[in-house]
Scaffold this active site. Sequence first.
Site, PDB file in Angstrom:
ATOM      1  N   GLY A 192      50.748  30.799  48.458  1.00  0.00           N
ATOM      2  CA  GLY A 192      49.798  31.907  48.704  1.00  0.00           C
ATOM      3  C   GLY A 192      48.690  31.494  49.657  1.00  0.00           C
ATOM      4  CB  ILE A 201      43.267  30.176  47.992  1.00  0.00           C
ATOM      5  CG1 ILE A 201      42.459  31.396  48.432  1.00  0.00           C
ATOM      6  CG2 ILE A 201      42.341  29.000  47.694  1.00  0.00           C
ATOM      7  CD1 ILE A 201      41.635  32.038  47.356  1.00  0.00           C
ATOM      8  CG  LEU A 240      58.743  32.505  46.911  1.00  0.00           C
ATOM      9  CD1 LEU A 240      60.138  32.307  47.526  1.00  0.00           C
ATOM     10  CD2 LEU A 240      57.662  31.929  47.838  1.00  0.00           C
ATOM     11  CB  SER A 246      37.079  35.514  40.799  1.00  0.00           C
ATOM     12  OG  SER A 246      36.392  36.539  41.448  1.00  0.00           O
ATOM     13  CB  THR A 303      35.330  39.324  39.706  1.00  0.00           C
ATOM     14  OG1 THR A 303      36.265  38.304  39.400  1.00  0.00           O
ATOM     15  CG2 THR A 303      35.645  39.916  41.052  1.00  0.00           C
ATOM     16  CE1 TYR A 314      39.856  39.382  40.718  1.00  0.00           C
ATOM     17  CE2 TYR A 314      42.076  38.543  40.393  1.00  0.00           C
ATOM     18  CZ  TYR A 314      40.783  38.384  40.867  1.00  0.00           C
ATOM     19  OH  TYR A 314      40.439  37.222  41.494  1.00  0.00           O
ATOM     20  CE  LYS A 350      41.591  35.049  38.921  1.00  0.00           C
ATOM     21  NZ  LYS A 350      42.525  33.912  39.026  1.00  0.00           N
ATOM     22  CG  PHE A 388      30.828  33.555  45.582  1.00  0.00           C
ATOM     23  CD1 PHE A 388      30.978  32.424  44.764  1.00  0.00           C
ATOM     24  CD2 PHE A 388      29.883  34.490  45.214  1.00  0.00           C
ATOM     25  CE1 PHE A 388      30.184  32.230  43.630  1.00  0.00           C
ATOM     26  CE2 PHE A 388      29.064  34.292  44.084  1.00  0.00           C
ATOM     27  CZ  PHE A 388      29.239  33.170  43.296  1.00  0.00           C
ATOM     28  NE  ARG A 414      36.517  48.441  47.773  1.00  0.00           N
ATOM     29  CZ  ARG A 414      36.995  47.269  48.223  1.00  0.00           C
ATOM     30  NH1 ARG A 414      38.122  47.221  48.918  1.00  0.00           N
ATOM     31  NH2 ARG A 414      36.319  46.155  48.014  1.00  0.00           N
ATOM     32  N   GLY A 445      34.003  50.838  42.184  1.00  0.00           N
ATOM     33  CA  GLY A 445      34.102  49.477  41.642  1.00  0.00           C
ATOM     34  C   GLY A 445      33.380  48.439  42.478  1.00  0.00           C
TER      35      GLY A 445
HETATM   36  C1  WQD Z   1      34.165  43.163  50.633  1.00  0.00           C
HETATM   37  C2  WQD Z   1      33.224  44.254  51.114  1.00  0.00           C
HETATM   38  C3  WQD Z   1      33.902  46.484  50.522  1.00  0.00           C
HETATM   39  C4  WQD Z   1      37.494  46.652  52.970  1.00  0.00           C
HETATM   40  C5  WQD Z   1      37.109  40.187  46.662  1.00  0.00           C
HETATM   41  C6  WQD Z   1      38.526  40.094  46.206  1.00  0.00           C
HETATM   42  C7  WQD Z   1      38.603  39.848  44.742  1.00  0.00           C
HETATM   43  C8  WQD Z   1      37.725  38.712  44.349  1.00  0.00           C
HETATM   44  C9  WQD Z   1      36.291  38.988  44.788  1.00  0.00           C
HETATM   45  C10 WQD Z   1      38.914  36.623  44.303  1.00  0.00           C
HETATM   46  C11 WQD Z   1      33.020  45.342  50.070  1.00  0.00           C
HETATM   47  C12 WQD Z   1      33.912  46.278  52.034  1.00  0.00           C
HETATM   48  C13 WQD Z   1      36.345  46.215  52.348  1.00  0.00           C
HETATM   49  C14 WQD Z   1      37.422  47.698  53.922  1.00  0.00           C
HETATM   50  C15 WQD Z   1      35.042  47.798  53.596  1.00  0.00           C
HETATM   51  N1  WQD Z   1      38.162  37.511  44.956  1.00  0.00           N
HETATM   52  N2  WQD Z   1      35.147  46.772  52.672  1.00  0.00           N
HETATM   53  N3  WQD Z   1      36.191  48.228  54.206  1.00  0.00           N
HETATM   54  O1  WQD Z   1      35.633  43.631  46.902  1.00  0.00           O
HETATM   55  O2  WQD Z   1      34.218  41.571  47.260  1.00  0.00           O
HETATM   56  O3  WQD Z   1      36.558  41.422  46.249  1.00  0.00           O
HETATM   57  O4  WQD Z   1      36.337  39.135  46.201  1.00  0.00           O
HETATM   58  O5  WQD Z   1      39.149  36.575  43.156  1.00  0.00           O
HETATM   59  O6  WQD Z   1      39.961  39.524  44.468  1.00  0.00           O
HETATM   60  O7  WQD Z   1      39.153  41.298  46.502  1.00  0.00           O
HETATM   61  O8  WQD Z   1      36.195  41.901  48.702  1.00  0.00           O
HETATM   62  O9  WQD Z   1      37.016  42.135  51.015  1.00  0.00           O
HETATM   63  O10 WQD Z   1      37.664  43.903  49.304  1.00  0.00           O
HETATM   64  O11 WQD Z   1      35.324  43.810  50.123  1.00  0.00           O
HETATM   65  O12 WQD Z   1      33.938  48.292  53.872  1.00  0.00           O
HETATM   66  O13 WQD Z   1      38.438  48.166  54.518  1.00  0.00           O
HETATM   67  O14 WQD Z   1      33.825  44.895  52.243  1.00  0.00           O
HETATM   68  O15 WQD Z   1      33.380  47.753  50.185  1.00  0.00           O
HETATM   69  O16 WQD Z   1      31.670  45.772  50.167  1.00  0.00           O
HETATM   70  P1  WQD Z   1      35.550  42.203  47.254  1.00  0.00           P
HETATM   71  P2  WQD Z   1      36.650  42.955  49.812  1.00  0.00           P
END
Ligand code: WQD
Length: 357
Positions: A11, A13, A34, A126, A128, A151, A155, A181, A298, A300
């Site tokens: 994957g 990372i 995979l 994460s 999160t 998800y 974690k 992060f 968006r 969440g």
């Molecule tokens: C970042 C910012 C969106 C897409 C990620 C991983 C999650 C976890 C935590 C590992 C947000 C904005 C995004 C787009 C946008 N990592 N955005 N347009 O939500 O912080 O979560 O980190 O465990 O698995 O998903 O990351 O890249 O989805 O979003 O404006 O088309 O970019 O609203 O503010 P997120 P992200």
Amino acid sequence: MEKVLVTGGTGYIGSHTVVELQNAGYEVIILDNLSNSTIESVTRIERITGVKPHFENIDCLDYVSMDRMFASYGNISAIIHFAASKAVGESVKKPIHYYRNNVNGLMNILELMPLHGVENIVFSSSCTVYGQPDVLPVNENAPTKPATSPYGNTKQICEEIIRDLVHSGESKIKSIVLRYFNPIGAHPSAEIGELPIGVPNNLVPYITQTAIGLREKLMVYGDDYDTPDGSCIRDYINVVDLAKAHVIAVNRMLNKKLDEDIEYFNIGTGKGMSVLELVNLFQKATGVELPYEIVGRRDGDIVKVWADPTKANKVLGWKAETSMEDTLKSAWEWEKKIHAKEGAAAKRARAREASKQ
Ligand code: WQD
């Protein structure tokens, strides 16, 4: 040569971590089903390091096959457990899949470890788990918050399972939990990088696919948040810097340097960057104009989160080193490389898909 098992090692990372483990002199076994990556990652890793990692096409839910795998390799010194489903949005739609895959998969690993004399596990967690922190930057003592997705909940649950097992006194298992992060970017060789399947959920792959013409424009999810420019803030961490943190964690465990039987570290830069700042920096770093439109928020999304990496800096001796400009350039070089490889038919298929946007 000390053996390290990397689950999810083909994957995003995981593959970058395999490269750094091999660079550090470890013998690596990749275990991956995979389901969200390709076997080609193994060849690409070999092209970077000159060493082909062992590869086992096994699902962490397949206890018997994993038992056989552990027995066949003998003394594995440590495990880095990446294998998990990680799409926040998908987890809301398929919670049972996420709980079974992420939680049962970990429990199989934890049950098999003592049966095969494996005592060390680095767990891929994460930020999160913190939800929307009350205090920023967020350090490891911050309380975890109720997860905003299945998800994120998996974690938290996995961290608690490892904690309870380590504290049970019944097990010699020790663990280092790394709370990432926002991992972004690609290896400077452009041999490995993020390969989202379908429409990317994450910001940076969506940006690079827009820049290369696969997506018409980037949708920025909201600019009416309580932040300086109104868009959400995150701590974007270079994936190679993140991978190096895993090698340091394995070294720490094998050198028996842990202060506690389970340790937690925030792996971030300590700097927050907004979506709009990142978009502008991408254009500046690559010279590529990026069409985007501000749309609604968006569901969440948390507003702002960035790490206090002091503990990782001081205790692990790890620090994020790569600049955001170089990181965004690496993501762009990777996007161009995977496109160079695709045939005309694949390009047409992607363009058709993009037009459905
Ligand atoms: C970042 C910012 C969106 C897409 C990620 C991983 C999650 C976890 C935590 C590992 C947000 C904005 C995004 C787009 C946008 N990592 N955005 N347009 O939500 O912080 O979560 O980190 O465990 O698995 O998903 O990351 O890249 O989805 O979003 O404006 O088309 O970019 O609203 O503010 P997120 P992200």
